[in-house]
Design a protein around this motif. Structure first.
Motif, mmCIF file in Angstrom:
data_model
loop_
_atom_site.group_PDB
_atom_site.id
_atom_site.type_symbol
_atom_site.label_atom_id
_atom_site.label_comp_id
_atom_site.label_asym_id
_atom_site.label_seq_id
_atom_site.Cartn_x
_atom_site.Cartn_y
_atom_site.Cartn_z
ATOM 1 N N ASP A 52 0.823 -1.204 0.000
ATOM 2 C CA ASP A 52 0.000 0.000 0.000
ATOM 3 C C ASP A 52 0.859 1.258 0.000
ATOM 4 O O ASP A 52 1.874 1.338 0.686
ATOM 5 N N ALA A 53 0.450 2.243 -0.769
ATOM 6 C CA ALA A 53 1.075 3.565 -0.777
ATOM 7 C C ALA A 53 -0.044 4.587 -0.920
ATOM 8 O O ALA A 53 -0.958 4.408 -1.735
ATOM 9 N N ALA A 54 -0.006 5.635 -0.135
ATOM 10 C CA ALA A 54 -1.073 6.624 -0.154
ATOM 11 C C ALA A 54 -0.916 7.618 -1.293
ATOM 12 O O ALA A 54 -1.907 8.189 -1.773
ATOM 13 N N ARG A 55 0.336 7.810 -1.758
ATOM 14 C CA ARG A 55 0.599 8.835 -2.770
ATOM 15 C C ARG A 55 1.934 8.554 -3.432
ATOM 16 O O ARG A 55 2.849 8.028 -2.808
ATOM 17 N N PHE A 56 2.026 8.920 -4.719
ATOM 18 C CA PHE A 56 3.291 8.834 -5.440
ATOM 19 C C PHE A 56 3.377 10.032 -6.362
ATOM 20 O O PHE A 56 2.422 10.350 -7.083
ATOM 21 N N GLY A 57 4.519 10.719 -6.350
ATOM 22 C CA GLY A 57 4.713 11.907 -7.183
ATOM 23 C C GLY A 57 5.686 11.641 -8.307
ATOM 24 O O GLY A 57 6.808 11.149 -8.087
ATOM 25 N N LEU A 58 5.280 11.962 -9.516
ATOM 26 C CA LEU A 58 6.051 11.664 -10.722
ATOM 27 C C LEU A 58 6.132 12.923 -11.581
ATOM 28 O O LEU A 58 5.121 13.566 -11.851
ATOM 29 N N ALA A 59 7.332 13.302 -12.003
ATOM 30 C CA ALA A 59 7.504 14.431 -12.920
ATOM 31 C C ALA A 59 7.808 13.907 -14.318
ATOM 32 O O ALA A 59 8.579 12.960 -14.475
ATOM 33 N N VAL A 60 7.194 14.508 -15.338
ATOM 34 C CA VAL A 60 7.341 14.054 -16.718
ATOM 35 C C VAL A 60 7.986 15.152 -17.550
ATOM 36 O O VAL A 60 7.513 16.297 -17.564
ATOM 37 N N PHE A 61 9.047 14.779 -18.267
ATOM 38 C CA PHE A 61 9.794 15.724 -19.107
ATOM 39 C C PHE A 61 9.878 15.208 -20.536
ATOM 40 O O PHE A 61 9.837 14.006 -20.782
ATOM 41 N N SER A 62 10.054 16.132 -21.476
ATOM 42 C CA SER A 62 10.322 15.763 -22.863
ATOM 43 C C SER A 62 10.946 16.948 -23.586
ATOM 44 O O SER A 62 10.795 18.102 -23.168
ATOM 45 N N CYS A 63 11.661 16.666 -24.647
ATOM 46 C CA CYS A 63 12.078 17.662 -25.641
ATOM 47 C C CYS A 63 12.926 18.782 -25.025
ATOM 48 O O CYS A 63 12.494 19.925 -24.899
ATOM 49 N N SER A 64 14.155 18.419 -24.677
ATOM 50 C CA SER A 64 15.089 19.369 -24.065
ATOM 51 C C SER A 64 16.200 19.692 -25.066
ATOM 52 O O SER A 64 17.176 18.952 -25.181
ATOM 53 N N ASN A 65 16.041 20.798 -25.776
ATOM 54 C CA ASN A 65 16.966 21.216 -26.829
ATOM 55 C C ASN A 65 17.899 22.266 -26.248
ATOM 56 O O ASN A 65 17.492 23.399 -25.986
ATOM 57 N N LEU A 66 19.164 21.897 -26.043
ATOM 58 C CA LEU A 66 20.085 22.734 -25.271
ATOM 59 C C LEU A 66 20.384 24.096 -25.882
ATOM 60 O O LEU A 66 20.393 25.098 -25.159
ATOM 61 N N PRO A 67 20.667 24.237 -27.179
ATOM 62 C CA PRO A 67 21.090 25.550 -27.688
ATOM 63 C C PRO A 67 20.042 26.648 -27.574
ATOM 64 O O PRO A 67 20.392 27.834 -27.590
ATOM 65 N N ILE A 68 18.744 26.302 -27.454
ATOM 66 C CA ILE A 68 17.724 27.348 -27.510
ATOM 67 C C ILE A 68 17.146 27.713 -26.146
ATOM 68 O O ILE A 68 16.233 28.535 -26.067
ATOM 69 N N GLY A 69 17.692 27.137 -25.065
ATOM 70 C CA GLY A 69 17.158 27.536 -23.771
ATOM 71 C C GLY A 69 17.812 26.824 -22.610
ATOM 72 O O GLY A 69 18.456 25.784 -22.755
ATOM 73 N N TRP A 70 17.625 27.411 -21.435
ATOM 74 C CA TRP A 70 18.101 26.809 -20.192
ATOM 75 C C TRP A 70 17.121 25.733 -19.730
ATOM 76 O O TRP A 70 15.918 25.849 -19.932
#
Length: 543
Positions: free
Chosen positions: A136-154
């Protein structure tokens, strides 16, 4: 504030250590890092289980080109007074000095601190990771990322997420790096100092290794990996744009050689530099709360995208589009996953839906149906090129016949899409799709045979530009137009960058799209957010 250091002294000093977190990134830095020694790129963790974790680092010895052994320690405290587990692993130039080790015997739902130890006693930076829950777990936190193009932004999205105390796991659904050299970018889109090596398109194994070395020097990306485990899957730009099993739109055999050699290089380097196993797809049980699925939809079995372009060029485009819609577009042999993975996923959904509340599938591209709105040409900038205007007009023409905008997404593989959603329905699964690729933010209520099949949280890019770049209309107008034209689409944002936060509880999954104020300067300030949720058993978004 970005800290600067004497890079030459750093390299000559023999180890980067904790100072690696502060390194500014850029092309020159990547070259220096490949010539540096010691722990050059911090640490990372991934492939979490309830009792195991994969740990990653990169270590280059000061002299010699042989094989070195690294020891690893895991502890229950950051000072390592309570060492709980460990192991040893070898590395060498044959794998670009990267090292991965899976450590077993860990406790469920537990935070661990880990470090690598070199033969000379030097220690890596200390990483933090957390095993998956059991039971059993009451909560789980997940972050989702995509499309990280380095030259055009931090990578401000990474920095913001890494500072949060309420996240248990990162999920990266692809385009972690981009294959392009510097030439394709417009000068006005570039950020000073954000230069990648090699400055040409990456094709050979050395190109891919250098590009990852450059990206992994980014301070926010290093911090992200250092603070929590990541489940990662590739999309197309880790190899070449719009890739499939036998090629890519951005691969020209005449000048760039055999596609199979390039594909093999891309896959090898991804597995060297990322905290991932060599398994092509995998499940991650989050106790009884959910099952997370890592999929592969690009390089192993995807068939070539259907070519709608020929219909637009035909003497009678409408007739040609109808023939395409009823023929090539509907071909049941077209597949994103391949029959082996399709079968695996169907069986896993059926088994896991009985024991876990939610079925969360990480996917490189979007499932939701999307056609071009009829009035979209009016949203374009006044200076839009003739090519862009004609492209929009063609998509509007296709939309009248029910054809989608993007053949590279699941929209372009409708029979395969139906098979996936039917498998979820037959399993009686509470399906939540977590996807990327489009650079903009979308929420879809997925349907199959007229019945709800699940929801999709489709994430916006970390930095890559979306459709807003060609639009002159208010982004709110564009978003409303897309929602009105697409029954499955329930909300959209077509202009901002960031990441998604997914909160999972036994009765509800809530997704929050977080928008950064800027990617052109290093800042974690938010410009707003949007939340939507789905209740257990509903399979549609709540009010």
């Amino acid at each position: 504030m970005t800290l600067t250091i004497d890079r030459r002294s750093l390299v000559l000093g023999g180890t980067l250590g904790l100072g690696a977190l502060l390194l500014p990134t850029g092309g020159g830095l990547a070259a220096e890092l490949l010539g540096a020694t010691g722990f050059t790129h911090n640490v990372a963790s991934g492939e979490p289980g309830s009792d195991s974790m994969l740990l990653w680092t990169r270590y280059v010895p000061a002299a010699g080109d042989g094989i070195v052994r690294l020891d690893v320690e895991l502890a229950l405290d950051p000072d390592f007074t309570k060492v709980a587990a460990g192991g040893s692993v070898r590395t060498g130039a044959y794998r670009d000095w990267t090292a991965k080790i899976t450590v077993d015997g860990l406790r469920p739902g537990t935070v661990y601190w880990y470090r690598f130890i070199a033969p000379d006693g030097a220690k890596s930076p200390v990483g933090r990771t957390k095993t998956l829950p059991a039971d059993d777990a009451a909560r789980f936190g997940l972050a989702v990322f995509s499309c990280s193009n380095l030259p055009i932004g931090w990578f401000n999205a990474y920095g913001h997420a890494a500072a949060r105390p309420d996240l248990d796991l990162w999920l990266h659904v692809g385009d972690y790096v981009y294959e392009y050299g510097m030439a394709p970018y417009h000068a006005e889109d570039l950020v000073a100092g954000r230069i990648v090596d090699p400055d040409r398109e990456m094709i050979a194994i050395g190109d891919y290794r250098l590009r990852y070395a450059c990206y992994r020097a980014d301070p926010d990306l290093q911090r992200l990996h250092q603070m929590a485990p990541m489940v990662a899957l590739w999309d197309d730009h880790e190899s070449a744009n719009d890739s499939w099993e036998g090629g890519a739109s951005n691969h020209q055999p005449a000048s760039e050689g055999d596609w199979n050699a390039r594909r093999a290089a891309a896959m090898q380097v991804y597995r060297e530099w990322m905290p991932v196993s060599d398994e092509p797809w995998k499940t991650y049980p989050l106790g009884r709360l959910a099952t997370l699925y890592r999929t592969e939809s690009r390089l192993l079995a995807r068939t070539k995208q259907a070519d709608i372009g020929a219909a637009f060029r035909a003497a009678n485009p409408d007739a040609a589009l109808e023939a395409f819609r009823d023929g090539a577009w509907q071909d049941p042999s077209a597949t994103m996953l391949g029959t082996t993975q399709e079968s695996w996923l169907a069986h896993e959904l059926k088994a896991n839906a009985r024991s876990t509340a939610w079925q969360l599938i990480g996917m490189g591209t979007i499932l939701g149906r999307t056609v071009m709105p009829a009035d979209a040409v009016g949203w374009l900038r006044p200076d839009a090129s003739e090519k862009t205007v004609n492209g929009f007009r063609n998509n509007i023409r296709a939309a009248k016949l029910g054809l989608p905008m993007w053949m590279d997404r699941w929209d372009g593989y409708p029979a395969a899409r139906s098979r996936l959603l039917k498998a979820a329905q037959q399993a009686d699964a509470d399906l939540v799709m977590l996807s990327g690729d489009s650079h903009n933010a979308w929420a879809y209520a997925l349907t199959e045979d007229g019945r709800p099949a699940g929801v999709e949280f489709a994430g916006h890019a970390v930095t890559s530009g979306g459709m807003e770049g060609g639009m002159g209309a208010d982004p709110a107008t564009v978003a409303r137009g897309f929602v009105a034209a697409n029954p499955e689409l329930k909300w959209a944002d077509t202009s901002r960058r960031g990441y998604m936060m997914i909160e999972i509880t036994p009765k509800r999954v809530t997704g929050e799209w977080l928008f950064l104020q800027t990617i052109k300067a290093r800042s974690t300030a938010l410009a707003g957010s949007h939340r939507m949720s789905v209740d257990r058993g509903r399979r549609v978004f709540g009010g």
